[in-house]
Design a protein around this motif. Structure first.
Motif, PDB file in Angstrom:
ATOM      1  N   ASP A 151       0.872  -1.168   0.000  1.00  0.00           N
ATOM      2  CA  ASP A 151       0.000   0.000   0.000  1.00  0.00           C
ATOM      3  C   ASP A 151       0.916   1.227   0.000  1.00  0.00           C
ATOM      4  O   ASP A 151       2.031   1.171  -0.496  1.00  0.00           O
ATOM      5  CB  ASP A 151      -0.988  -0.010   1.173  1.00  0.00           C
ATOM      6  CG  ASP A 151      -0.290  -0.196   2.519  1.00  0.00           C
ATOM      7  OD1 ASP A 151       0.910   0.160   2.615  1.00  0.00           O
ATOM      8  OD2 ASP A 151      -0.928  -0.679   3.464  1.00  0.00           O
ATOM      9  N   SER A 153       1.968   2.849   2.780  1.00  0.00           N
ATOM     10  CA  SER A 153       2.436   3.081   4.143  1.00  0.00           C
ATOM     11  C   SER A 153       3.954   2.943   4.239  1.00  0.00           C
ATOM     12  O   SER A 153       4.606   2.309   3.406  1.00  0.00           O
ATOM     13  CB  SER A 153       1.778   2.081   5.107  1.00  0.00           C
ATOM     14  OG  SER A 153       2.245   0.768   4.846  1.00  0.00           O
ATOM     15  N   LEU A 154       4.517   3.502   5.317  1.00  0.00           N
ATOM     16  CA  LEU A 154       5.940   3.360   5.597  1.00  0.00           C
ATOM     17  C   LEU A 154       6.297   1.894   5.824  1.00  0.00           C
ATOM     18  O   LEU A 154       7.342   1.417   5.376  1.00  0.00           O
ATOM     19  CB  LEU A 154       6.312   4.193   6.834  1.00  0.00           C
ATOM     20  CG  LEU A 154       7.749   4.073   7.338  1.00  0.00           C
ATOM     21  CD1 LEU A 154       8.731   4.552   6.282  1.00  0.00           C
ATOM     22  CD2 LEU A 154       7.927   4.852   8.635  1.00  0.00           C
ATOM     23  N   THR A 155       5.416   1.164   6.510  1.00  0.00           N
ATOM     24  CA  THR A 155       5.657  -0.252   6.776  1.00  0.00           C
ATOM     25  C   THR A 155       5.748  -1.041   5.488  1.00  0.00           C
ATOM     26  O   THR A 155       6.610  -1.913   5.323  1.00  0.00           O
ATOM     27  CB  THR A 155       4.543  -0.823   7.663  1.00  0.00           C
ATOM     28  OG1 THR A 155       4.463  -0.072   8.870  1.00  0.00           O
ATOM     29  CG2 THR A 155       4.814  -2.271   8.000  1.00  0.00           C
ATOM     30  N   SER A 156       4.857  -0.754   4.552  1.00  0.00           N
ATOM     31  CA  SER A 156       4.868  -1.451   3.263  1.00  0.00           C
ATOM     32  C   SER A 156       6.155  -1.175   2.499  1.00  0.00           C
ATOM     33  O   SER A 156       6.760  -2.090   1.933  1.00  0.00           O
ATOM     34  CB  SER A 156       3.653  -1.022   2.446  1.00  0.00           C
ATOM     35  OG  SER A 156       3.697  -1.591   1.153  1.00  0.00           O
ATOM     36  N   ARG A 254       2.230  -3.408  11.497  1.00  0.00           N
ATOM     37  CA  ARG A 254       2.210  -2.035  12.007  1.00  0.00           C
ATOM     38  C   ARG A 254       2.081  -1.966  13.513  1.00  0.00           C
ATOM     39  O   ARG A 254       2.683  -1.149  14.162  1.00  0.00           O
ATOM     40  CB  ARG A 254       1.033  -1.270  11.392  1.00  0.00           C
ATOM     41  CG  ARG A 254       1.146  -1.024   9.912  1.00  0.00           C
ATOM     42  CD  ARG A 254       0.105  -0.008   9.469  1.00  0.00           C
ATOM     43  NE  ARG A 254       0.164   0.207   8.037  1.00  0.00           N
ATOM     44  CZ  ARG A 254      -0.599  -0.423   7.163  1.00  0.00           C
ATOM     45  NH1 ARG A 254      -1.464  -1.325   7.586  1.00  0.00           N
ATOM     46  NH2 ARG A 254      -0.498  -0.182   5.874  1.00  0.00           N
TER      47      ARG A 254
END
Length: 281
Positions: A151, A153-156, A254
């Protein structure tokens, strides 16, 4: 810089698949494999001493057996025991050894997401300083197909970067679940359909641009395929895993299990493949 893989061994039969994968990864990457086993700190000191010797011997014998079973060369390795709470000791050892990855066996309470939060695996995931690999399948071959949900997001981004860096020779499928408002009410309207298709194309372009930026940071990049599917993220991911399970699922985590990560809980309770979980700090 030399890599270190940390494998937490519990001596169970179910743990053999994870042990074999840890050996294979160490051989393929040239990393040192640190194998640890956490003992019950409440046992008498004399019992702990005798048990420590037996555990180290058993781990070494298992390592030899697995190398022969999978025809693998001997990796650089270190076998140690310590006493304490398993999840706390695994996290502490990962920090002290500057581990590049923690490898654990899969969650045993299959089909019970509500029981995941209290397991050693879940507790390690909350505070691990590096990616955590949960292994449930036999290590008969290298991972060829890797699925990465993506997506914005920073995590992705962090998860994709870790996957690109660690597995440059694999085939990556980037899966993005989209759900545009108004589909149920206006899906049959021609004007809405054109707007929806335009928005999906825009999403694809943005994802391709971000992926290309990450690939430009690396020397070697794997074969990539970007797949966009309509639906709720968990439903899209589980359908994909049941229909076409990959060798490895690289997933960003997350939040803390039991609070914010329904997808992670479901996947750990129903593993269709090996899972690498990454957190972004």
């Amino acid at each position: 810089m030399s890599q270190t893989l940390l494998f937490a061994c519990d001596l169970s039969a179910e743990n053999r698949a994870a042990f074999a994968r840890a050996i294979r990864l160490a051989v393929e990457s040239g990393a040192r494999l640190d194998v640890i086993h956490v003992l019950d700190p409440h046992l008498p000191r004399r019992v702990l001493h005798d048990l420590e010797t037996a555990v180290v011997e058993d781990i070494h014998a298992t390592l030899v057996d697995l190398r022969e079973d999978y025809a693998l060369p001997e990796p650089r390795s270190l076998i140690q025991t310590m006493a304490g709470a398993p999840y706390a000791e695994i996290i502490r050892e990962a920090h002290e050894r500057k581990a590049d990855m923690i490898i654990l066996g899969a969650h045993r309470k299959r089909g019970q997401p509500d029981l995941v939060a209290g397991t050693t695996l879940a507790r390690v995931l909350r505070s691990a300083p590096c990616p955590v690999l949960s292994v449930s399948h036999l290590a008969t071959q290298e991972w060829q197909d890797i699925l990465v949900p993506v997506d914005f997001s920073l995590t992705s981004r962090h998860t994709l970067r870790e996957t690109l860096k660690r597995f440059p020779g694999a085939r990556l499928t980037l899966l993005h679940a989209w759900d545009i408002p108004g589909e149920r009410e206006l899906g049959s309207d021609g004007g809405y359909a054109r707007w929806r298709d335009h928005e999906v194309a825009r999403l694809r372009t943005q994802l391709e641009r971000e992926t290309e930026q990450l690939m430009n940071e690396l020397d070697d990049v794997p074969e990539l395929e970007l797949v966009l599917e309509q639906g709720e993220p968990l439903s899209v991911l589980m359908t994909r895993l049941r229909r076409q399970p990959p060798d490895l699922l690289a997933l960003g985590s997350r939040g803390q299990l039991g609070r914010q990560s329904q997808i992670t809980e479901q996947l750990l309770s129903e593993p269709h493949c090996d899972i690498m979980l990454c957190r972004a700090w």
